[in-house]
Design a protein around this motif. Sequence first.
Motif, short mmCIF file in Angstrom:
data_model
loop_
_atom_site.label_atom_id
_atom_site.label_comp_id
_atom_site.label_asym_id
_atom_site.label_seq_id
_atom_site.Cartn_x
_atom_site.Cartn_y
_atom_site.Cartn_z
N LEU A 184 0.84 -1.21 0.00
CA LEU A 184 0.00 0.00 0.00
C LEU A 184 0.87 1.25 0.00
O LEU A 184 0.54 2.25 -0.66
CB LEU A 184 -0.92 0.00 1.23
CG LEU A 184 -2.07 -1.02 1.22
CD1 LEU A 184 -2.80 -1.00 2.56
CD2 LEU A 184 -3.04 -0.73 0.09
N MET A 185 1.97 1.22 0.74
CA MET A 185 2.87 2.36 0.76
C MET A 185 3.44 2.62 -0.64
O MET A 185 3.54 3.77 -1.08
CB MET A 185 4.00 2.09 1.75
CG MET A 185 4.97 3.26 1.90
SD MET A 185 4.20 4.70 2.65
CE MET A 185 4.02 4.11 4.33
N ARG A 188 0.70 4.19 -2.82
CA ARG A 188 0.51 5.61 -2.50
C ARG A 188 1.64 6.46 -3.06
O ARG A 188 1.43 7.57 -3.55
CB ARG A 188 0.38 5.79 -1.00
CG ARG A 188 -0.96 5.35 -0.43
CD ARG A 188 -1.17 5.87 0.98
NE ARG A 188 -0.31 5.18 1.93
CZ ARG A 188 -0.67 4.08 2.59
NH1 ARG A 188 -1.88 3.56 2.40
NH2 ARG A 188 0.15 3.50 3.45
N THR A 189 2.86 5.93 -3.01
CA THR A 189 4.01 6.66 -3.54
C THR A 189 3.88 6.83 -5.04
O THR A 189 4.11 7.92 -5.58
CB THR A 189 5.31 5.90 -3.21
OG1 THR A 189 5.45 5.79 -1.80
CG2 THR A 189 6.52 6.63 -3.79
N CYS A 191 1.15 6.78 -6.80
CA CYS A 191 0.05 7.72 -7.07
C CYS A 191 0.53 9.15 -6.91
O CYS A 191 0.19 10.03 -7.73
CB CYS A 191 -1.11 7.46 -6.11
SG CYS A 191 -2.10 5.98 -6.48
N ALA A 192 1.33 9.40 -5.87
CA ALA A 192 1.85 10.75 -5.63
C ALA A 192 2.79 11.20 -6.74
O ALA A 192 2.90 12.39 -7.04
CB ALA A 192 2.57 10.80 -4.29
N THR A 225 -7.91 1.49 -3.58
CA THR A 225 -6.94 1.53 -2.49
C THR A 225 -6.75 2.93 -1.90
O THR A 225 -6.93 3.12 -0.70
CB THR A 225 -5.59 0.96 -2.98
OG1 THR A 225 -5.80 -0.39 -3.40
CG2 THR A 225 -4.55 1.00 -1.87
N PRO A 226 -6.39 3.96 -2.69
CA PRO A 226 -6.19 5.27 -2.06
C PRO A 226 -7.49 5.94 -1.63
O PRO A 226 -7.47 6.87 -0.83
CB PRO A 226 -5.50 6.08 -3.17
CG PRO A 226 -5.91 5.43 -4.43
CD PRO A 226 -6.07 3.97 -4.12
N TYR A 231 -7.65 3.60 5.19
CA TYR A 231 -6.20 3.77 5.14
C TYR A 231 -5.76 5.14 5.63
O TYR A 231 -4.58 5.46 5.63
CB TYR A 231 -5.70 3.54 3.72
CG TYR A 231 -6.09 2.18 3.16
CD1 TYR A 231 -5.86 1.02 3.87
CD2 TYR A 231 -6.70 2.07 1.91
CE1 TYR A 231 -6.20 -0.23 3.38
CE2 TYR A 231 -7.07 0.83 1.41
CZ TYR A 231 -6.82 -0.30 2.14
OH TYR A 231 -7.17 -1.52 1.66
#
Length: 232
Positions: A184-185, A188-189, A191-192, A225-226, A231
Amino acid sequence: MKPARAVAYVRVSTAEQTSEGVSLDGQEERLRAYFTLQGLELVEQIREAGVSASKPLAERPGGKRLLELVGGRWVQHLVALKRDRLFRDAEDALRQTKAWDRAGVALHRVDVGGQAVNTATAMGRFFLSMTAAFAELKRSLIAERTQATLSRKKADRKAYAPTPYGFDRDGEVLVENPAEQRVLMMVRTWCAQGWSLPRIAEELNRRRIPAKKGRRWHASTVRYTPKNDLYG
């Protein structure tokens, strides 16, 4: 004067016949009295036995015949005892009745709280619209309560179905899955960094990182997920 040709429709499911005492003969008897009172000419009587209202009209043998009569302009009136003889819910009834109204066909419901209502009148159309509006309100209230319950469970880390990625179920509690939390980390990275959802799914599959229950990743899976407030 418009022709007063009409088709009558009666239906029972097997469960109704055995547990509630609803009979085709009983419905027909009440419809015959209504036809006499209203001066309608009965063109055809359609009987539907052992068929659930959840099945659309077009998929019922009798319902298909009914639609043929209405679509072919053979009748100008359609008579049933109650709404649930024809439709699965008020929204379905409103949608179909509007189409019949445009075709010049009036729907008569003989027993609406002990009163007869038909869409040939302004009051009948208004009543049908109000019924559908109340049904929509009920669905919205149920959806709100469901969402509120889900939000509380997420806030308290309570288990709900399906178990979200990044967590395992321990009884009624969600516990973090360390390996999935690391994934998940990464998501998210990426996506960013502006990665597209298909690109993220492709990268996860390339790395042979399975989604929940060993499934492949897809853009729709990554999108969830995001957005899941579980989360944070």
